[in-house]
Motif scaffolding. Structure first.
Motif, PDB file in Angstrom:
ATOM      1  N   MET A   1       0.841  -1.200   0.000  1.00 15.01           N
ATOM      2  CA  MET A   1       0.000   0.000   0.000  1.00 15.01           C
ATOM      3  C   MET A   1       0.876   1.250   0.000  1.00 15.01           C
ATOM      4  N   ASN A   2       0.464   2.251  -0.775  1.00 15.47           N
ATOM      5  CA  ASN A   2       1.187   3.519  -0.826  1.00 15.47           C
ATOM      6  C   ASN A   2       0.716   4.391   0.337  1.00 15.47           C
ATOM      7  N   TRP A   3       1.451   4.352   1.456  1.00 12.47           N
ATOM      8  CA  TRP A   3       1.025   5.058   2.660  1.00 12.47           C
ATOM      9  C   TRP A   3       1.054   6.564   2.484  1.00 12.47           C
ATOM     10  N   ASP A   4       2.024   7.081   1.725  1.00  7.97           N
ATOM     11  CA  ASP A   4       2.104   8.522   1.505  1.00  7.97           C
ATOM     12  C   ASP A   4       0.881   9.026   0.734  1.00  7.97           C
ATOM     13  N   LEU A   5       0.466   8.259  -0.278  1.00  5.11           N
ATOM     14  CA  LEU A   5      -0.713   8.652  -1.060  1.00  5.11           C
ATOM     15  C   LEU A   5      -1.972   8.589  -0.201  1.00  5.11           C
ATOM     16  N   LEU A   6      -2.085   7.522   0.613  1.00  7.59           N
ATOM     17  CA  LEU A   6      -3.238   7.397   1.500  1.00  7.59           C
ATOM     18  C   LEU A   6      -3.262   8.544   2.503  1.00  7.59           C
ATOM     19  N   ALA A   7      -2.100   8.912   3.025  1.00  5.79           N
ATOM     20  CA  ALA A   7      -2.016  10.019   3.977  1.00  5.79           C
ATOM     21  C   ALA A   7      -2.457  11.327   3.320  1.00  5.79           C
ATOM     22  N   THR A   8      -2.100  11.496   2.053  1.00  9.83           N
ATOM     23  CA  THR A   8      -2.501  12.700   1.331  1.00  9.83           C
ATOM     24  C   THR A   8      -4.014  12.805   1.249  1.00  9.83           C
ATOM     25  N   TYR A   9      -4.674  11.700   0.864  1.00 10.01           N
ATOM     26  CA  TYR A   9      -6.127  11.716   0.733  1.00 10.01           C
ATOM     27  C   TYR A   9      -6.813  11.867   2.088  1.00 10.01           C
ATOM     28  N   VAL A  10      -6.259  11.208   3.112  1.00  9.21           N
ATOM     29  CA  VAL A  10      -6.829  11.352   4.454  1.00  9.21           C
ATOM     30  C   VAL A  10      -6.713  12.796   4.925  1.00  9.21           C
ATOM     31  N   ALA A  11      -5.544  13.404   4.705  1.00  7.57           N
ATOM     32  CA  ALA A  11      -5.327  14.791   5.122  1.00  7.57           C
ATOM     33  C   ALA A  11      -6.269  15.733   4.396  1.00  7.57           C
ATOM     34  N   ARG A  12      -6.492  15.489   3.105  1.00 12.54           N
ATOM     35  CA  ARG A  12      -7.409  16.345   2.354  1.00 12.54           C
ATOM     36  C   ARG A  12      -8.835  16.179   2.850  1.00 12.54           C
ATOM     37  N   ALA A  13      -9.200  14.944   3.205  1.00 13.07           N
ATOM     38  CA  ALA A  13     -10.533  14.709   3.759  1.00 13.07           C
ATOM     39  C   ALA A  13     -10.679  15.394   5.118  1.00 13.07           C
ATOM     40  N   VAL A  14      -9.618  15.297   5.949  1.00 13.42           N
ATOM     41  CA  VAL A  14      -9.645  15.966   7.252  1.00 13.42           C
ATOM     42  C   VAL A  14      -9.720  17.479   7.065  1.00 13.42           C
ATOM     43  N   ALA A  15      -9.049  17.983   6.026  1.00 10.54           N
ATOM     44  CA  ALA A  15      -9.095  19.417   5.736  1.00 10.54           C
ATOM     45  C   ALA A  15     -10.521  19.871   5.451  1.00 10.54           C
ATOM     46  N   LEU A  16     -11.302  19.005   4.788  1.00  4.87           N
ATOM     47  CA  LEU A  16     -12.708  19.333   4.541  1.00  4.87           C
ATOM     48  C   LEU A  16     -13.463  19.511   5.846  1.00  4.87           C
ATOM     49  N   PHE A  63      -9.507  15.004  -4.419  1.00  2.00           N
ATOM     50  CA  PHE A  63      -8.837  14.307  -5.520  1.00  2.00           C
ATOM     51  C   PHE A  63      -7.940  15.193  -6.391  1.00  2.00           C
ATOM     52  N   VAL A  64      -8.153  16.505  -6.348  1.00  2.00           N
ATOM     53  CA  VAL A  64      -7.346  17.403  -7.173  1.00  2.00           C
ATOM     54  C   VAL A  64      -6.364  18.194  -6.320  1.00  2.00           C
ATOM     55  N   GLY A  65      -6.777  18.508  -5.077  1.00  2.00           N
ATOM     56  CA  GLY A  65      -5.868  19.240  -4.201  1.00  2.00           C
ATOM     57  C   GLY A  65      -6.286  20.671  -3.948  1.00  2.00           C
ATOM     58  N   PHE A  66      -7.291  21.154  -4.665  1.00  2.00           N
ATOM     59  CA  PHE A  66      -7.868  22.461  -4.377  1.00  2.00           C
ATOM     60  C   PHE A  66      -9.380  22.341  -4.513  1.00  2.00           C
ATOM     61  N   GLY A  67     -10.082  23.157  -3.744  1.00  2.00           N
ATOM     62  CA  GLY A  67     -11.530  23.086  -3.780  1.00  2.00           C
ATOM     63  C   GLY A  67     -12.141  24.348  -3.212  1.00  2.00           C
ATOM     64  N   TRP A  68     -13.419  24.298  -2.911  1.00  2.00           N
ATOM     65  CA  TRP A  68     -14.103  25.490  -2.425  1.00  2.00           C
ATOM     66  C   TRP A  68     -15.322  25.081  -1.610  1.00  2.00           C
ATOM     67  N   ALA A  69     -15.824  26.036  -0.853  1.00  2.00           N
ATOM     68  CA  ALA A  69     -17.044  25.838  -0.075  1.00  2.00           C
ATOM     69  C   ALA A  69     -18.092  26.826  -0.587  1.00  2.00           C
ATOM     70  N   LYS A  70     -19.274  26.784   0.013  1.00  2.00           N
ATOM     71  CA  LYS A  70     -20.295  27.759  -0.332  1.00  2.00           C
ATOM     72  C   LYS A  70     -19.816  29.146   0.093  1.00  2.00           C
ATOM     73  N   PRO A  71     -20.006  30.165  -0.759  1.00  2.00           N
ATOM     74  CA  PRO A  71     -19.589  31.523  -0.376  1.00  2.00           C
ATOM     75  C   PRO A  71     -20.312  31.986   0.886  1.00  2.00           C
ATOM     76  N   VAL A  72     -19.594  32.716   1.725  1.00  2.00           N
ATOM     77  CA  VAL A  72     -20.192  33.291   2.928  1.00  2.00           C
ATOM     78  C   VAL A  72     -20.945  34.560   2.541  1.00  2.00           C
ATOM     79  N   PRO A  73     -22.241  34.656   2.868  1.00  2.00           N
ATOM     80  CA  PRO A  73     -23.015  35.857   2.501  1.00  2.00           C
ATOM     81  C   PRO A  73     -22.609  37.058   3.345  1.00  2.00           C
ATOM     82  N   ILE A  74     -22.256  38.140   2.683  1.00  2.00           N
ATOM     83  CA  ILE A  74     -21.853  39.366   3.368  1.00  2.00           C
ATOM     84  C   ILE A  74     -22.552  40.549   2.699  1.00  2.00           C
TER      85      ILE A  74
END
Length: 218
Positions: A1-16, A63-74
């Motif tokens: 198993m590629n642990w570094d790749l798995l760690a990357t995806y886990v970290a990105r999921a945790v970032a969400l 899966f790409v490494g950059f993303g976005w959330a819903k804009p904050v209404p101001i």
């Protein structure tokens, strides 16, 4: 198993579940403190990821490494006493929160790196923390680019003439599509990597007290 790749995806999921909610709620908190409770009324002053969730942005984040959330209404024009300045301060709160998270993750990363046993489980935890630092720095650096609709554009508009500001905002949707295309083509990979490495090195220096404490204790 590629642990570094798995760690990357886990970290990105945790970032969400951490970095993006903190980023968006920081916008809401700052705007509320500056006099605009709109985001708070819409429930965006929350660390609940579902309050900020955008399905396509979440998939891109993992899966790409950059993303976005819903804009904050101001409602800047209605509620801010100094709309352009306060909008810039509210925008800056998001990347600042990511840098703070990166700083905290760097501390934990160093503690695990120096103190945890070298078992496969702890190596994986260390890899996830490493990726969390990198992901938070990347989010901050990316959002600070002075390109609509990113936070950096709200900050940069403080220094633009009023007419230029509204003229730029008129084409925000088209600029966003162009930015997405440029990212997919990889044309920003090198400058983003250089900026991210620079911030990484700053955080390594800023957390140098960890090594100093460990040398004194161990």
């Amino acid at each position: 198993m590629n642990w570094d790749l798995l760690a990357t995806y886990v970290a990105r999921a945790v970032a969400l579940l951490t970095a993006i909610p903190v980023h968006e709620s920081a916008h809401a908190w700052a705007s509320d403190k500056l006099g605009d409770p709109t985001a708070k009324r819409y429930g965006r002053l929350s660390l609940n990821p579902l309050r900020h969730f955008d399905f396509l942005g979440a998939l891109c984040m993992i899966f790409v490494g950059f993303g976005w959330a819903k804009p904050v209404p101001i409602a800047a024009a209605t509620n801010f006493r100094h709309p352009r300045r306060d909008m810039a301060l509210s925008a800056a709160a998001g990347p600042a929160s990511n840098l703070l998270l990166a700083f905290l993750c760097m501390i934990f990363y160093k503690l695990v790196y120096y103190l945890a046993p070298g078992t496969q489980g702890w190596i994986f935890v260390s890899a996830v923390l490493f990726q969390m630092v990198w992901t938070n720095i990347t989010l901050a650096v990316f959002n600070l680019m002075p390109v609509p609709p990113l936070d950096g554009s709200r900050i940069a508009t403080v220094f633009l003439p009023r007419g230029a500001y509204f003229g730029l905002m008129r084409y925000e949707r088209y600029i966003m599509v162009g930015l997405f295309a440029v990212l997919m083509l990889g044309w920003l990979d090198t400058p983003l990597r250089v900026a991210t490495n620079f911030v990484w090195n700053l955080l390594v220096s800023a957390t140098g007290f960890i090594e100093a404490i460990l040398r004194a204790v161990l």
